[in-house]
Design an enzyme around this catalytic site. Structure first.
Site, PDB file in Angstrom:
ATOM      1  N   ASP A  48       0.774  -1.173   0.034  1.00  0.00           N
ATOM      2  CA  ASP A  48       0.153   0.134  -0.033  1.00  0.00           C
ATOM      3  C   ASP A  48       0.897   1.139  -0.115  1.00  0.00           C
ATOM      4  O   ASP A  48       0.731   2.338  -0.903  1.00  0.00           O
ATOM      5  CB  ASP A  48      -0.913   0.104   1.022  1.00  0.00           C
ATOM      6  CG  ASP A  48      -2.161  -0.618   0.760  1.00  0.00           C
ATOM      7  OD1 ASP A  48      -2.162  -1.857   0.151  1.00  0.00           O
ATOM      8  OD2 ASP A  48      -3.214  -0.478   1.679  1.00  0.00           O
ATOM      9  N   ASN A  89      -3.421  -3.004  -5.733  1.00  0.00           N
ATOM     10  CA  ASN A  89      -4.520  -3.322  -5.085  1.00  0.00           C
ATOM     11  C   ASN A  89      -4.728  -2.496  -3.677  1.00  0.00           C
ATOM     12  O   ASN A  89      -5.256  -3.445  -2.731  1.00  0.00           O
ATOM     13  CB  ASN A  89      -4.040  -5.015  -4.526  1.00  0.00           C
ATOM     14  CG  ASN A  89      -5.245  -5.730  -4.006  1.00  0.00           C
ATOM     15  OD1 ASN A  89      -6.288  -5.466  -4.673  1.00  0.00           O
ATOM     16  ND2 ASN A  89      -5.142  -7.050  -3.283  1.00  0.00           N
ATOM     17  N   ASP A 308      -9.478  -2.966  11.327  1.00  0.00           N
ATOM     18  CA  ASP A 308      -8.427  -3.775  10.935  1.00  0.00           C
ATOM     19  C   ASP A 308      -7.933  -4.617  11.984  1.00  0.00           C
ATOM     20  O   ASP A 308      -6.711  -5.553  11.577  1.00  0.00           O
ATOM     21  CB  ASP A 308      -7.199  -3.060  10.167  1.00  0.00           C
ATOM     22  CG  ASP A 308      -7.482  -2.383   8.842  1.00  0.00           C
ATOM     23  OD1 ASP A 308      -8.394  -3.090   8.568  1.00  0.00           O
ATOM     24  OD2 ASP A 308      -7.083  -1.346   8.394  1.00  0.00           O
ATOM     25  N   GLU A 336     -10.500  -6.091   0.885  1.00  0.00           N
ATOM     26  CA  GLU A 336      -9.809  -6.937  -0.304  1.00  0.00           C
ATOM     27  C   GLU A 336     -10.781  -8.038  -0.746  1.00  0.00           C
ATOM     28  O   GLU A 336     -10.956  -8.489  -1.774  1.00  0.00           O
ATOM     29  CB  GLU A 336      -8.555  -7.436   0.297  1.00  0.00           C
ATOM     30  CG  GLU A 336      -7.410  -6.238   0.091  1.00  0.00           C
ATOM     31  CD  GLU A 336      -7.468  -5.289   0.896  1.00  0.00           C
ATOM     32  OE1 GLU A 336      -6.671  -4.592   1.396  1.00  0.00           O
ATOM     33  OE2 GLU A 336      -8.561  -5.230   2.021  1.00  0.00           O
ATOM     34  N   HIS A 382      -4.404  -9.765   3.017  1.00  0.00           N
ATOM     35  CA  HIS A 382      -3.414  -9.835   4.147  1.00  0.00           C
ATOM     36  C   HIS A 382      -3.985  -9.761   5.631  1.00  0.00           C
ATOM     37  O   HIS A 382      -3.297 -10.426   6.341  1.00  0.00           O
ATOM     38  CB  HIS A 382      -2.665  -8.325   3.905  1.00  0.00           C
ATOM     39  CG  HIS A 382      -3.268  -7.153   4.059  1.00  0.00           C
ATOM     40  ND1 HIS A 382      -3.269  -6.148   5.014  1.00  0.00           N
ATOM     41  CD2 HIS A 382      -4.434  -6.671   3.302  1.00  0.00           C
ATOM     42  CE1 HIS A 382      -3.961  -5.151   4.825  1.00  0.00           C
ATOM     43  NE2 HIS A 382      -5.053  -5.630   4.007  1.00  0.00           N
ATOM     44  N   ARG A 383      -4.942  -9.260   5.935  1.00  0.00           N
ATOM     45  CA  ARG A 383      -5.500  -9.600   7.162  1.00  0.00           C
ATOM     46  C   ARG A 383      -5.950 -11.059   7.577  1.00  0.00           C
ATOM     47  O   ARG A 383      -5.867 -11.379   8.484  1.00  0.00           O
ATOM     48  CB  ARG A 383      -6.623  -8.484   7.573  1.00  0.00           C
ATOM     49  CG  ARG A 383      -6.468  -7.093   7.359  1.00  0.00           C
ATOM     50  CD  ARG A 383      -5.584  -6.566   8.400  1.00  0.00           C
ATOM     51  NE  ARG A 383      -5.052  -5.152   8.002  1.00  0.00           N
ATOM     52  CZ  ARG A 383      -3.938  -4.545   8.425  1.00  0.00           C
ATOM     53  NH1 ARG A 383      -2.932  -5.279   9.063  1.00  0.00           N
ATOM     54  NH2 ARG A 383      -3.606  -3.400   8.051  1.00  0.00           N
TER      55      ARG A 383
END
Length: 429
Positions: A48, A89, A308, A336, A382-383
Site C-alpha cells: 500500500d 491492490n 483492521d 480486499e 493480508h488480514r
C-alpha cells in the site's frame, strides 16, 4: 507462494512494531500536496505505502529515500498530467487519489486486480466528486475509472455507510479548492477513528477544518496550502494485533516495542480486548508484553472503531472458553474480500465453530484447538492471511494458506517476525 503453519508450543522474543501503513500513506500524500520539501521518518514498507510512493511520483512529486526517511518535494495543487495510474491492490490509495486526480484534467485508473480491488465499490466517492463538477467514467462504480476535472468547492454530500475512506479523500482535496466547502456525511459513518487520523495529519500539515462532534458535518475553508514539514510515523496497531493475538493463544513471552500508548489508531483496542479475554498483557512506555498461558475467555466487542484488528481478535476467540461476539462490523464486507463470509468459510474448513450475521461474527470457542489438516484460501487478503496463521498455531494438523505472499500488502515481514518468535511456519512453492 503458500505457507504451511504447524502446531507451535511456545512463542518467545521481542520485535519492533512495523510502521503504520495508514499514517504513512497519509503523510506521503500530505507531503505531495505541499509546495516545498517534506520529510517522512520511519515510513512503512508495504504494498500500500509503496503504491502511494509510486503514484505520487508519477503525479510529479520528487522522492529521495534512505533506510530511515523519505524526502519529498511536493507538486502542490498541480499534479502532473498523466494518462494512466495504477494503484495496484491498494484501496485507500485509490480512493485518496481519485479525489486528488480531480485537480487534473483527465486521469485513468486501471484495473490490475480484477478479483480483489477490482470488485470493490467506489460509488459513494464517485457521486460526491460528480456533485463537485467532476466527469467520471466507471464500470458500475468499480475499476477501471477515469476522472476528469476540474472540480469546485461548495456543498457536497457523501455517504459514510460503506467506508470512511471516501470522506478522508474529500478532506484531502477540498482545502486546495478556491471556494469554501461544506461536507455532509449521511448514514452511519464507518471507522470514525480513522477519520480522526486523517484530521490529525491534515492539522500537522497546516490545514484547518471544522468538524462537528459526530463527524456528520465538515466546514473546509478554500484556498489553503499544505505546509511542508517533518513527520514521524508511529508503530502500526493493525499488524501488531496479529502478533499480540498469536502470543495470547499460546504459552508465550512476547514483547512488541514502539506501540504508542496514547495512539489515535482505533486498533489500539486490541490491547483492551485481549485483556478482557484475560490474556496476561501489559502496555507501558509504548511497549506491549504478553506472557500468555493459552487460556482465554470469550468477549463481546463493537468492532467498528478497530476494523483492521477484528480478524485477529476473532482468531484468538476461536480458542477462548465460551461464545464471543464481534458486532457492528459490516464494513468488513467491503475490503480486499468479504472479510465476514470469506474469512469464516476458511475458519470452518480449519475446524472452527463460527457463524455470521450481516454485521456480526459469532465464535463458539474451542479451547482444545481445531483439527486443521487443510489447504485454505487467503482470498488475496493480508488480514485474512495473518488471522489464519494464528489459527494454524493451535491446529492438530498443519494448515496450508494459499497465496500467503499477499501479506506484503501491509506487513511484508510478518512471517519473518513470527518465525523469529518461534512459530512453526514454512514457505512452500
Amino acid at each position: 507462494m503458500d505457507v504451511i503453519v504447524r502446531r507451535t508450543e511456545k512463542l518467545e522474543g521481542a520485535i519492533e512494531a512495523l510502521s503504520s501503513k495508514n499514517y504513512t500513506t497519509r503523510y506521503l500524500l500530505a507531503a505531495a500536496l505541499a509546495d516545498g520539501t517534506s520529510t517522512v521518518r520511519f515510513p512503512a514498507h508495504s504494498e500500500d505505502s509503496d503504491a502511494m510512493r509510486r503514484c505520487i511520483a508519477e503525479l510529479g512529486a520528487e522522492l529521495e529515500e534512505d533506510d530511515e526517511k523519505i524526502v519529498i518535494k511536493g507538486f502542490g495543487r498541480q499534479p502532473k498530467k498523466i494518462a494512466e495510474l495504477n494503484v495496484g491492490n491498494a484501496g485507500a490509495v485509490l480512493r485518496f487519489l481519485l479525489a486528488v486526480s480531480a485537480l487534473s484534467e483527465d486521469v485513468h485508473f486501471v484495473n490490475t486486480y480484477p478479483d480483489s480491488l477490482g470488485k470493490r465499490p467506489h460509488d459513494d466517492l464517485i457521486d460526491a466528486l460528480t456533485q463537485m463538477g467532476a466527469r467520471i467514467d466507471h464500470n458500475g462504480g468499480r475499476l477501471p475509472i477515469t476522472v476528469k476535472g476540474p472540480v469546485k468547492g461548495g456543498k457536497v454530500t457523501v455517504s459514510g455507510e460503506v467506508s470512511s475512506q471516501y470522506l478522508s479523500a474529500l478532506l484531502f482535496l477540498t482545502p486546495l479548492l478556491e471556494a469554501d466547502s461544506e461536507i455532509t456525511v449521511t448514514g452511519d459513518l464507518k471507522s470514525k477513528v480513522v477519520v480522526g487520523q486523517t484530521l490529525e495529519v491534515l492539522e500537522q500539515a497546516g490545514i484547518a477544518i471544522e468538524a462537528n462532534d459526530d463527524y456528520s458535518l465538515f466546514r473546509v475553508p478554500g484556498g489553503q496550502f499544505y505546509r511542508a514539514g517533518e513527520y514521524a510515523v508511529q508503530g502500526d496497531y493493525p499488524g501488531s494485533a496479529a502478533i499480540l493475538a498469536a502470543a495470547s493463544v499460546l504459552p508465550s513471552d512476547v514483547t512488541v516495542r514502539r506501540l504508542a500508548v496514547n495512539s489515535k489508531q482505533g486498533e489500539r483496542a486490541v490491547v483492551d480486548v485481549l485483556r478482557m479475554m484475560e490474556a496476561p498483557l501489559t502496555h507501558e512506555n509504548d511497549i506491549a508484553v504478553v506472557r500468555g498461558t493459552g487460556s482465554l475467555k470469550a468477549v463481546e466487542f463493537d468492532g467498528d472503531a478497530a476494523t483492521d484488528a477484528v480478524l485477529a481478535m476473532v482468531a484468538a476467540a476461536v480458542f477462548a472458553e465460551g461464545t464471543s461476539r464481534f458486532y457492528n462490523v459490516e464494513n468488513l464486507r467491503y475490503k480486499e474480500c468479504d472479510r465476514i463470509t470469506d474469512y469464516l468459510a476458511e475458519l470452518r474448513k480449519a475446524g472452527a465453530d463460527v457463524e455470521e450475521k450481516r454485521d456480526e461474527i459469532i465464535v463458539h470457542g474451542r479451547p482444545q484447538g481445531v483439527a486443521g489438516g487443510v489447504r485454505i484460501d487467503s482470498h488475496y487478503d493480508h488480514r485474512v492471511i495473518m488471522a489464519l496463521t494464528i489459527v494454524g498455531l493451535r491446529a492438530d494438523q498443519p494448515i496450508t494458506i494459499a497465496d500467503a505472499y499477499h501479506v506484503a500488502k501491509s506487513y511484508p515481514g510478518f512471517f519473518d517476525d513470527m518465525i523469529a518468535l518461534g512459530a512453526n511456519v514454512e514457505w512452500v512453492k
